[in-house]
Design a protein around this motif. Sequence first.
Motif, mmCIF file in Angstrom:
data_model
loop_
_atom_site.group_PDB
_atom_site.id
_atom_site.type_symbol
_atom_site.label_atom_id
_atom_site.label_comp_id
_atom_site.label_asym_id
_atom_site.label_seq_id
_atom_site.Cartn_x
_atom_site.Cartn_y
_atom_site.Cartn_z
ATOM 1 N N GLN A 69 0.817 -1.218 0.000
ATOM 2 C CA GLN A 69 0.000 0.000 0.000
ATOM 3 C C GLN A 69 0.849 1.265 0.000
ATOM 4 O O GLN A 69 2.024 1.238 0.366
ATOM 5 C CB GLN A 69 -0.963 0.011 1.177
ATOM 6 N N PHE A 70 0.258 2.317 -0.461
ATOM 7 C CA PHE A 70 0.943 3.610 -0.442
ATOM 8 C C PHE A 70 -0.114 4.696 -0.426
ATOM 9 O O PHE A 70 -1.285 4.452 -0.735
ATOM 10 C CB PHE A 70 1.849 3.761 -1.680
ATOM 11 N N SER A 71 0.303 5.920 -0.033
ATOM 12 C CA SER A 71 -0.665 7.003 -0.178
ATOM 13 C C SER A 71 -0.091 8.099 -1.044
ATOM 14 O O SER A 71 1.126 8.350 -1.072
ATOM 15 C CB SER A 71 -1.171 7.501 1.175
ATOM 16 N N LEU A 72 -0.981 8.684 -1.799
ATOM 17 C CA LEU A 72 -0.614 9.720 -2.759
ATOM 18 C C LEU A 72 -1.723 10.773 -2.704
ATOM 19 O O LEU A 72 -2.908 10.407 -2.823
ATOM 20 C CB LEU A 72 -0.533 9.066 -4.144
ATOM 21 N N ASN A 73 -1.333 12.012 -2.499
ATOM 22 C CA ASN A 73 -2.301 13.121 -2.388
ATOM 23 C C ASN A 73 -3.392 12.812 -1.359
ATOM 24 O O ASN A 73 -4.576 13.081 -1.582
ATOM 25 C CB ASN A 73 -2.948 13.431 -3.741
ATOM 26 N N GLY A 74 -2.978 12.162 -0.252
ATOM 27 C CA GLY A 74 -3.918 11.905 0.837
ATOM 28 C C GLY A 74 -4.829 10.700 0.637
ATOM 29 O O GLY A 74 -5.641 10.393 1.504
ATOM 30 N N VAL A 75 -4.690 10.017 -0.484
ATOM 31 C CA VAL A 75 -5.524 8.825 -0.721
ATOM 32 C C VAL A 75 -4.655 7.580 -0.531
ATOM 33 O O VAL A 75 -3.524 7.532 -1.012
ATOM 34 C CB VAL A 75 -6.104 8.830 -2.160
ATOM 35 N N THR A 76 -5.188 6.594 0.180
ATOM 36 C CA THR A 76 -4.446 5.341 0.353
ATOM 37 C C THR A 76 -4.862 4.354 -0.734
ATOM 38 O O THR A 76 -6.048 4.123 -0.949
ATOM 39 C CB THR A 76 -4.718 4.742 1.749
ATOM 40 N N TYR A 77 -3.869 3.819 -1.422
ATOM 41 C CA TYR A 77 -4.117 2.833 -2.480
ATOM 42 C C TYR A 77 -3.647 1.474 -1.980
ATOM 43 O O TYR A 77 -2.523 1.345 -1.504
ATOM 44 C CB TYR A 77 -3.375 3.216 -3.762
ATOM 45 N N ARG A 78 -4.540 0.484 -2.071
ATOM 46 C CA ARG A 78 -4.189 -0.870 -1.631
ATOM 47 C C ARG A 78 -3.961 -1.757 -2.848
ATOM 48 O O ARG A 78 -4.738 -1.726 -3.804
ATOM 49 C CB ARG A 78 -5.297 -1.442 -0.761
ATOM 50 N N ASN A 87 7.076 4.831 -0.623
ATOM 51 C CA ASN A 87 6.914 4.935 0.840
ATOM 52 C C ASN A 87 8.174 5.434 1.533
ATOM 53 O O ASN A 87 8.257 5.390 2.754
ATOM 54 C CB ASN A 87 6.544 3.557 1.408
#
Length: 353
Positions: free
Chosen positions: A88-97, A326
Amino acid sequence: MNSGEITKTPFGATKEGKTADLFTLRHNGVEVRITNYGGIVTHWLTPDRRGQVGDVVLGYDTLDGYLKATPYFGCLVGRCGNRIAKAQFSLNGVTYRLAANNGPNSLHGGVRGFDKVLWEPKSSVTPGGPALELNYLSPDGEEGFPGNLKIKSVYTLTADGGLRLDFTATTDKDTVVNLTHHSYFNLAGHGDILGHTMQIRSEQITPVDATLIPTGKFQSVEGTPLDFRKPTVIGARIDENDEQLKFGAGYDHNWVANKPAGAPGLIARATERTSGRVLEVSSTQPGVQFYTGNFLDGTITGKNGWVYQRRHGFCLEPQHFPDSINQPNFPSVVLKPGQTYRHTIIYRVSVEK
Ligand code: GLA
């Protein structure tokens, strides 16, 4: 001037029932075969110092082999090469799984990465040599990644025995891109690669934890079995009592390329004494993953009936550092709309007399 040739034959049907093709590029006595399924380099036939032609990459003769089981033989890796911690990572405040397809982590773009899709091919003979252009549109949300990503990768077989890969990509939303190439080389053709000599132009690695995720630190290679600044036999130190080697079960690490960013620069050089073959790898990227086929275990029988045992091939995968998305200390792998991702790798095989 002889600019070589490129021909096409059917290679078989994918799981979705589409036909994959096999393209044969020939130039100055060298032959490379590439399929538009996964952008896989299936064969690389090149003379040794006595003029005997041999195949220097691991793989299969049929598409079926690649569909059934492949440890990423010869493929184009993406959308994000190597590992993303905890998938997982977050980009522009959104977490992507993402799919955890390697222990707790995501590896090489997920379950169906760019190595398992059919690319749109276009072949031509350019002044630089026969070229295969592969195009793919990775839809927004594919394998959990944001943004429609348009990727073009051009493979050119150059007159001097080089296979040049030029990748470009654009997106319509902020996303993560880290492409690379995953050929397993064996300059002797087959057998283990422990007697090959390796040189990596690098002073530092990005050390990893037990799941092969970088700690975020940089570690000098000085005084460690990961020092390849001088040409060193791969097998000489591979089983030494070293924490990093234990985590990787051998070499499976990212070396920080000792070169300015931008134009392709030489990062690694491998040689094999009996064949006299030399492999030089140049790239525009900040790092290179050197992997010694530690997970090959004899369960795969490939071309010519060769059984691929542990350490029968090695990979040099030029790319950004693992888990960069990350890791605040690492160069960014984020691509934004309006930007163009560019990455060039040149693998060149020659002979030393
Ligand atoms: C990369 C990884 C390795 C392994 C191979 C494929 O090199 O770093 O750990 O996953 O790909 O098996």
